[in-house]
Design a protein around this motif. Structure first.
Motif, PDB file in Angstrom:
ATOM      1  N   VAL A 153      33.044  42.713  43.146  1.00 35.09           N
ATOM      2  CA  VAL A 153      33.279  41.615  43.837  1.00 35.09           C
ATOM      3  C   VAL A 153      33.225  40.310  43.135  1.00 35.09           C
ATOM      4  CG1 VAL A 153      32.320  40.387  45.981  1.00 35.09           C
ATOM      5  CG2 VAL A 153      32.839  42.966  45.963  1.00 35.09           C
ATOM      6  N   ALA A 154      32.006  40.144  42.410  1.00 35.22           N
ATOM      7  CA  ALA A 154      31.552  38.966  41.741  1.00 35.22           C
ATOM      8  C   ALA A 154      32.645  38.515  40.690  1.00 35.22           C
ATOM      9  CB  ALA A 154      30.185  39.034  41.034  1.00 35.22           C
ATOM     10  N   GLU A 155      33.033  39.827  39.897  1.00 36.14           N
ATOM     11  CA  GLU A 155      34.019  39.530  38.879  1.00 36.14           C
ATOM     12  C   GLU A 155      35.340  39.174  39.393  1.00 36.14           C
ATOM     13  OE1 GLU A 155      32.368  42.683  35.588  1.00 36.14           O
ATOM     14  OE2 GLU A 155      33.916  43.052  36.711  1.00 36.14           O
ATOM     15  N   ALA A 156      35.720  39.714  40.433  1.00 30.71           N
ATOM     16  CA  ALA A 156      36.829  39.263  41.125  1.00 30.71           C
ATOM     17  C   ALA A 156      36.831  37.866  41.824  1.00 30.71           C
ATOM     18  CB  ALA A 156      37.319  40.235  42.259  1.00 30.71           C
ATOM     19  N   PHE A 157      35.810  37.411  42.159  1.00 27.81           N
ATOM     20  CA  PHE A 157      35.692  35.999  42.828  1.00 27.81           C
ATOM     21  C   PHE A 157      35.977  34.882  41.768  1.00 27.81           C
ATOM     22  CE2 PHE A 157      32.967  32.138  43.508  1.00 27.81           C
ATOM     23  CZ  PHE A 157      33.569  31.972  44.766  1.00 27.81           C
ATOM     24  N   VAL A 158      35.203  35.299  40.250  1.00 33.72           N
ATOM     25  CA  VAL A 158      35.542  34.275  39.428  1.00 33.72           C
ATOM     26  C   VAL A 158      36.842  34.360  38.775  1.00 33.72           C
ATOM     27  CG1 VAL A 158      33.062  33.994  39.107  1.00 33.72           C
ATOM     28  CG2 VAL A 158      34.087  35.550  37.686  1.00 33.72           C
ATOM     29  N   ALA A 159      37.373  35.578  38.660  1.00 35.06           N
ATOM     30  CA  ALA A 159      38.680  35.768  37.968  1.00 35.06           C
ATOM     31  C   ALA A 159      39.990  35.656  38.433  1.00 35.06           C
ATOM     32  CB  ALA A 159      38.655  37.404  37.364  1.00 35.06           C
ATOM     33  N   MET A 160      40.027  35.648  39.836  1.00 36.29           N
ATOM     34  CA  MET A 160      41.168  35.617  40.516  1.00 36.29           C
ATOM     35  C   MET A 160      41.878  34.346  40.478  1.00 36.29           C
ATOM     36  SD  MET A 160      41.965  36.350  44.565  1.00 36.29           S
ATOM     37  CE  MET A 160      41.291  37.925  44.856  1.00 36.29           C
ATOM     38  N   PRO A 161      41.269  33.282  40.388  1.00 29.73           N
ATOM     39  CA  PRO A 161      41.954  31.895  40.142  1.00 29.73           C
ATOM     40  C   PRO A 161      42.927  32.139  38.931  1.00 29.73           C
ATOM     41  CG  PRO A 161      40.078  31.452  40.905  1.00 29.73           C
ATOM     42  CD  PRO A 161      39.787  32.791  40.564  1.00 29.73           C
ATOM     43  N   PHE A 162      42.493  32.445  37.920  1.00 32.53           N
ATOM     44  CA  PHE A 162      43.301  32.742  36.549  1.00 32.53           C
ATOM     45  C   PHE A 162      44.710  33.354  36.896  1.00 32.53           C
ATOM     46  CE2 PHE A 162      39.061  32.065  34.925  1.00 32.53           C
ATOM     47  CZ  PHE A 162      39.384  31.177  34.112  1.00 32.53           C
ATOM     48  N   LEU A 163      44.672  34.443  37.630  1.00 37.11           N
ATOM     49  CA  LEU A 163      45.959  35.139  38.029  1.00 37.11           C
ATOM     50  C   LEU A 163      46.837  34.483  38.947  1.00 37.11           C
ATOM     51  CD1 LEU A 163      47.387  37.937  38.010  1.00 37.11           C
ATOM     52  CD2 LEU A 163      46.146  38.576  40.208  1.00 37.11           C
ATOM     53  N   VAL A 206      51.682  39.816  34.120  1.00 33.50           N
ATOM     54  CA  VAL A 206      51.078  40.630  33.020  1.00 33.50           C
ATOM     55  C   VAL A 206      50.051  39.274  32.329  1.00 33.50           C
ATOM     56  CG1 VAL A 206      51.276  41.613  30.778  1.00 33.50           C
ATOM     57  CG2 VAL A 206      52.884  41.998  32.706  1.00 33.50           C
ATOM     58  N   ALA A 207      50.432  38.231  31.848  1.00 28.05           N
ATOM     59  CA  ALA A 207      49.498  37.193  31.283  1.00 28.05           C
ATOM     60  C   ALA A 207      48.181  36.860  32.308  1.00 28.05           C
ATOM     61  CB  ALA A 207      50.340  36.099  31.002  1.00 28.05           C
ATOM     62  N   GLY A 208      48.813  36.697  33.752  1.00 25.78           N
ATOM     63  CA  GLY A 208      47.657  36.399  34.584  1.00 25.78           C
ATOM     64  C   GLY A 208      46.877  37.489  34.546  1.00 25.78           C
ATOM     65  N   ALA A 209      47.026  38.718  34.494  1.00 23.21           N
ATOM     66  CA  ALA A 209      46.354  39.851  34.657  1.00 23.21           C
ATOM     67  C   ALA A 209      45.437  40.109  33.699  1.00 23.21           C
ATOM     68  CB  ALA A 209      46.933  41.105  34.995  1.00 23.21           C
ATOM     69  N   VAL A 210      46.140  39.914  32.436  1.00 25.53           N
ATOM     70  CA  VAL A 210      45.125  40.010  31.162  1.00 25.53           C
ATOM     71  C   VAL A 210      44.137  39.018  31.071  1.00 25.53           C
ATOM     72  CG1 VAL A 210      45.099  39.769  28.588  1.00 25.53           C
ATOM     73  CG2 VAL A 210      47.134  41.210  29.886  1.00 25.53           C
ATOM     74  N   LEU A 211      44.548  37.723  31.461  1.00 27.21           N
ATOM     75  CA  LEU A 211      43.404  36.458  31.686  1.00 27.21           C
ATOM     76  C   LEU A 211      42.403  36.819  32.586  1.00 27.21           C
ATOM     77  CD1 LEU A 211      45.494  33.546  31.245  1.00 27.21           C
ATOM     78  CD2 LEU A 211      44.002  34.340  29.452  1.00 27.21           C
ATOM     79  N   CYS A 212      42.946  37.524  33.634  1.00 24.07           N
ATOM     80  CA  CYS A 212      41.765  37.852  34.811  1.00 24.07           C
ATOM     81  C   CYS A 212      40.950  38.817  34.341  1.00 24.07           C
ATOM     82  CB  CYS A 212      42.691  38.302  36.229  1.00 24.07           C
ATOM     83  SG  CYS A 212      41.770  38.748  37.390  1.00 24.07           S
ATOM     84  N   TRP A 213      41.413  39.988  33.462  1.00 23.02           N
ATOM     85  CA  TRP A 213      40.413  40.914  33.227  1.00 23.02           C
ATOM     86  C   TRP A 213      39.566  40.615  32.043  1.00 23.02           C
ATOM     87  CZ3 TRP A 213      39.796  43.700  28.529  1.00 23.02           C
ATOM     88  CH2 TRP A 213      39.326  44.592  28.393  1.00 23.02           C
ATOM     89  N   ALA A 214      40.272  39.821  31.141  1.00 26.94           N
ATOM     90  CA  ALA A 214      39.207  39.014  30.201  1.00 26.94           C
ATOM     91  C   ALA A 214      38.056  38.281  30.707  1.00 26.94           C
ATOM     92  CB  ALA A 214      39.909  38.334  29.106  1.00 26.94           C
ATOM     93  N   ARG A 215      38.382  37.669  31.631  1.00 28.88           N
ATOM     94  CA  ARG A 215      37.201  36.652  32.612  1.00 28.88           C
ATOM     95  C   ARG A 215      36.374  37.459  33.324  1.00 28.88           C
ATOM     96  NH1 ARG A 215      33.577  34.646  33.699  1.00 28.88           N
ATOM     97  NH2 ARG A 215      33.188  32.742  34.706  1.00 28.88           N
TER      98      ARG A 215
END
Length: 278
Positions: A153-163, A206-215
């Motif tokens: 949950v914490a990771e998704a909260f901070v990473a979703m905006p990149f996607l 794909v680019a958004g998902a990769v950035l989201c995963w890295a974040r």
């Protein structure tokens, strides 16, 4: 009396070449200092790395456990972000509704919000006494804080905006004439989205998902605030680096090298989209 003429084009080209050929040192010097400021810490990490014992340290149980947990939680968080973020990006890009700018601003707030503040906000909502957390606990017996699910949950909260930002940009750049043509042929909106829109914006997704995963992989503040730092349960690699830095600095360097390698791979894979783009 003869007059000599100079080709304006040739003069313009010569003048342009002369201007672009000169090095403005007032800009070059601070540029080199800025590059050194960014590169030297990474070089120091490589220089001070315990290369002779690197393989042994990477095989340590606590390192492997932190790596495994980080990979699993970041992947699950990215999957959740794809499930929720792609429709949200489509809504922001294609639907004109009152308050859309406010919604877009709220969606991107986690980009600038201090991660620790995000962790506190998650506790107030999903904690045992939170707005939603107390209902989840009383109804389903689900507790998110200080669990592996809380890490997701914490990771998704901070990473979703990149996607969301990446997919929304791809949607705005996509040619809508293909979707209009599919609509004239009688395709439903869901069919158009699945068979036309998604293939058009696939590179952006794909680019958004990769950035989201890295974040998500590198998240620290919201994770330690909302999920804690329990080895084998919530201790991801950034948290393991923080803990190892106090007790075993060489282990912290090894974990940092892994995160650095992941970051370099991510940037290399996205170079055509983010570096070479005009």
């Amino acid at each position: 009396m003869t007059t000599s003429t100079i080709s304006p084009g040739r003069g313009a080209r010569r003048g342009s070449g002369a201007v672009t050929g000169r090095l403005p040192w007032v800009l070059v010097v601070p540029a080199l200092l800025g590059m050194a400021f960014l590169v030297l810490p990474l070089a120091g990490l490589l220089v001070r790395a315990p290369w002779s014992t690197l393989a042994v340290r990477l095989a340590e149980p606590q390192v492997l456990e932190a790596l495994r947990l980080s990979l699993v939680t970041a992947t699950v968080a990215t999957a959740g972000c794809l499930l929720l973020g792609v429709p949200l990006a489509w809504l922001l890009a294609r639907v004109d509704f009152p308050g859309r700018r406010v919604v877009r601003a709220l969606v991107t707030v986690p980009l600038v919000l201090p991660p620790v503040v995000g962790g506190v906000a998650l506790l107030l909502v999903f904690g045992r006494r939170g707005l939603i957390g107390q209902w989840l606990d009383a109804t389903f017996g689900v507790t998110l804080p200080f669990t592996s699910a809380g890490v997701v949950v914490a990771e998704a909260f901070v990473a979703m905006p990149f996607l969301v930002i990446s997919v929304e940009g791809a949607l705005r750049a996509a040619d809508q004439r293909f979707e209009e043509a599919a609509a004239t042929l009688g395709a439903s909106r869901w069919t158009i989205f699945r068979r036309v829109t998604l293939p058009l914006i696939a590179p952006g997704v794909v680019a958004g998902a990769v950035l989201c995963w890295a974040r998500a992989l590198g998240e620290f503040g919201a994770t330690i605030t909302f999920a804690g730092n329990f080895p084998g349960q919530t201790q991801t690699m950034p948290l393991a680096v923080y803990l190892a830095l106090e007790t075993e600095p060489e282990a912290a360097i090894v974990l940092s090298l892994v995160l650095l390698a992941v970051s370099v791979v991510i940037l290399a894979s996205l170079r055509d989209r983010w570096v070479n783009s005009p």
